[in-house]
Design a protein around this motif. Structure first.
Motif, short mmCIF file in Angstrom:
data_model
loop_
_atom_site.label_atom_id
_atom_site.label_comp_id
_atom_site.label_asym_id
_atom_site.label_seq_id
_atom_site.Cartn_x
_atom_site.Cartn_y
_atom_site.Cartn_z
N GLU A 82 -5.78 49.79 -7.28
CA GLU A 82 -6.60 50.24 -6.08
C GLU A 82 -7.86 49.41 -6.02
OE1 GLU A 82 -6.96 54.31 -5.78
OE2 GLU A 82 -4.75 54.78 -5.85
N ARG A 83 -8.69 49.17 -7.20
CA ARG A 83 -9.85 48.31 -7.15
C ARG A 83 -9.57 47.22 -8.08
NH1 ARG A 83 -12.89 51.92 -7.68
NH2 ARG A 83 -13.72 52.41 -5.55
N ILE A 84 -9.54 45.78 -7.28
CA ILE A 84 -9.43 44.79 -8.13
C ILE A 84 -10.59 43.89 -7.94
CG2 ILE A 84 -8.16 42.40 -8.02
CD1 ILE A 84 -5.73 44.05 -6.75
N VAL A 85 -11.13 43.27 -9.07
CA VAL A 85 -12.42 42.46 -8.85
C VAL A 85 -12.01 41.01 -9.38
CG1 VAL A 85 -14.61 42.22 -10.25
CG2 VAL A 85 -13.86 44.35 -9.19
N GLU A 86 -12.62 40.10 -8.60
CA GLU A 86 -12.33 38.81 -8.85
C GLU A 86 -13.50 37.98 -9.27
OE1 GLU A 86 -9.60 35.29 -6.77
OE2 GLU A 86 -11.10 36.22 -5.46
N PHE A 87 -13.69 37.26 -10.42
CA PHE A 87 -14.97 36.30 -10.44
C PHE A 87 -14.70 35.07 -10.03
CE2 PHE A 87 -17.14 33.89 -13.91
CZ PHE A 87 -18.18 33.91 -13.13
N GLY A 88 -15.03 34.63 -9.11
CA GLY A 88 -14.61 33.13 -8.64
C GLY A 88 -13.72 33.07 -7.63
N THR A 89 -14.15 33.28 -6.46
CA THR A 89 -13.00 33.52 -4.96
C THR A 89 -12.84 31.86 -4.77
OG1 THR A 89 -14.03 35.65 -4.49
CG2 THR A 89 -12.95 34.20 -2.95
N SER A 90 -13.96 30.99 -4.78
CA SER A 90 -13.65 29.76 -4.17
C SER A 90 -13.08 29.78 -2.66
CB SER A 90 -12.84 28.98 -4.98
OG SER A 90 -12.52 27.42 -4.56
N TYR A 91 -12.11 29.35 -2.16
CA TYR A 91 -11.53 29.29 -0.80
C TYR A 91 -10.73 30.21 -0.82
CZ TYR A 91 -13.17 24.53 0.32
OH TYR A 91 -13.93 23.21 0.52
N GLY A 92 -10.29 31.22 -1.53
CA GLY A 92 -9.71 32.47 -1.52
C GLY A 92 -8.21 32.45 -1.67
N ILE A 93 -7.80 31.24 -2.39
CA ILE A 93 -6.42 31.65 -2.64
C ILE A 93 -5.94 32.56 -3.46
CG2 ILE A 93 -4.52 30.14 -3.79
CD1 ILE A 93 -5.78 27.46 -2.93
N VAL A 120 -17.64 30.87 0.50
CA VAL A 120 -17.88 31.97 0.86
C VAL A 120 -17.40 32.08 2.20
CG1 VAL A 120 -19.03 34.15 1.39
CG2 VAL A 120 -19.36 32.95 -0.83
N MET A 121 -17.61 31.20 2.98
CA MET A 121 -17.45 31.01 4.65
C MET A 121 -15.73 30.69 4.60
SD MET A 121 -20.84 29.20 6.02
CE MET A 121 -20.12 29.05 7.80
N GLN A 122 -15.49 29.68 3.66
CA GLN A 122 -14.15 29.13 3.94
C GLN A 122 -13.32 30.28 3.44
OE1 GLN A 122 -12.81 26.43 4.75
NE2 GLN A 122 -14.56 24.99 5.11
N ALA A 123 -13.45 30.92 2.37
CA ALA A 123 -12.56 31.85 1.77
C ALA A 123 -12.52 33.03 3.09
CB ALA A 123 -13.06 32.53 0.78
N THR A 124 -13.74 33.38 3.61
CA THR A 124 -13.49 34.41 4.66
C THR A 124 -12.69 33.99 5.92
OG1 THR A 124 -15.74 35.25 4.16
CG2 THR A 124 -14.93 35.80 6.46
N GLU A 125 -12.84 32.93 6.19
CA GLU A 125 -11.92 32.44 7.35
C GLU A 125 -10.42 32.25 6.97
OE1 GLU A 125 -11.46 28.00 9.54
OE2 GLU A 125 -13.30 28.44 9.00
N ASN A 126 -10.19 31.88 5.69
CA ASN A 126 -8.62 31.82 5.46
C ASN A 126 -7.93 33.14 5.27
OD1 ASN A 126 -8.99 29.07 4.95
ND2 ASN A 126 -9.68 28.94 3.00
N LEU A 127 -9.09 34.19 4.62
CA LEU A 127 -8.38 35.52 4.74
C LEU A 127 -8.09 36.07 6.01
CD1 LEU A 127 -10.70 36.45 1.49
CD2 LEU A 127 -8.12 36.77 1.81
N ALA A 128 -9.03 35.68 6.88
CA ALA A 128 -9.13 36.25 8.35
C ALA A 128 -7.72 35.71 9.02
CB ALA A 128 -10.20 35.79 9.19
N THR A 129 -7.55 34.21 8.82
CA THR A 129 -6.26 33.77 9.13
C THR A 129 -4.97 34.14 8.75
OG1 THR A 129 -7.60 31.75 9.58
CG2 THR A 129 -5.24 31.47 9.80
N ALA A 130 -5.00 34.71 7.42
CA ALA A 130 -3.80 35.42 6.95
C ALA A 130 -3.87 36.68 7.19
CB ALA A 130 -3.91 35.09 5.38
N GLU A 131 -4.72 37.21 8.00
CA GLU A 131 -4.76 38.84 8.53
C GLU A 131 -4.80 39.82 7.22
OE1 GLU A 131 -1.82 39.44 11.21
OE2 GLU A 131 -2.17 37.64 12.61
N LEU A 132 -5.89 39.11 6.09
CA LEU A 132 -5.84 39.97 4.87
C LEU A 132 -7.29 40.42 4.76
CD1 LEU A 132 -3.40 38.18 2.61
CD2 LEU A 132 -3.10 40.45 3.57
#
Length: 217
Positions: A82-93, A120-132
């Motif tokens: 239910e709570r996942i933490v990720e260190f190092g998001t990069s482009y959000g893959i 951070v901007m790239q990851a946010t955009e990629n996640l939004a495009t994936a609707e996640l």
């Protein structure tokens, strides 16, 4: 087992597959060249600070492989994280794989961290495009600061950053009761239940030496 879990999952949605395919292809096409150019310039990433490395490799995705992504998804689903933490998001893959698991569990949040603002901007955009994007919170800046308050017990911790801050982050998290990470062996005195920890360590910026899955018992 992982393949059967993935078969009817969010990972099969066209919008998610399209983003993952684009990002994996981009990494395959560009990362090797970017890293070779940086290293051939005489840059010593081992002695550089995490801030310097983040800025120098800002155009490199440095992703996990699709197989590892599906493994992450399977782990998150199998433990009902239910709570996942990720260190190092990069482009959000990797974030997409984890967020897909949270979506399919119908509950939870992925808390990502990334030092490089452009990523951070790239990851946010990629996640939004994936609707996640509704299932993710990306915190920009030094993870030793941004991950201090995580709002409760962590079910899964994915450490995927530069080695120096990675181990500082993990050590600090174990010592800080408010964060509540589990230990690699035994049961954490800070957790109400075991925490799964996944490491991906780099000997070079583009290499995945090993992925070790350690579950407290």
């Amino acid at each position: 087992m992982t393949n059967s879990i993935v078969a009817n999952s969010t990972l099969q949605l066209p919008e998610v597959q399209a983003v993952l395919e684009r990002l994996h292809n981009l990494a395959d096409a560009n990362d090797k060249t970017i890293i070779q150019q940086v290293l051939s310039s005489g840059y010593d990433w081992k002695s550089a600070s995490s801030e310097q490395n983040a800025a120098t490799f800002r155009e490199a995705l440095l992703p996990i492989s699709p197989d590892v992504g599906r493994f992450l998804y399977g782990v998150a689903r199998s433990i009902s994280a239910e709570r996942i933490v990720e260190f190092g998001t990069s482009y959000g893959i990797s974030t997409i794989y984890l967020a897909a698991a949270v979506r399919d569990l119908n509950s939870g949040l992925v808390i990502g961290s990334e030092m490089e603002s452009s990523k951070v901007m790239q990851a946010t955009e990629n996640l939004a495009t994936a609707e996640l994007l509704p299932f993710v919170e990306i915190r920009a800046g030094d993870a030793l600061e941004t991950l201090r308050d995580l709002g409760g017990t962590i079910d899964l911790l994915f450490l995927d950053g530069w080695k120096k801050p990675l181990f500082r982050c993990f050590t600090a998290s174990i010592q800080e009761p408010a964060i509540g990470y589990g230990h690699l062996s035994g049961r954490s005195r800070y957790c109400s239940r075991p925490t799964r920890t996944i490491f991906r360590l780099h000997s070079q910026p583009r290499q995945r030496l090993y992925l070790c899955y350690a579950a407290n018992r």
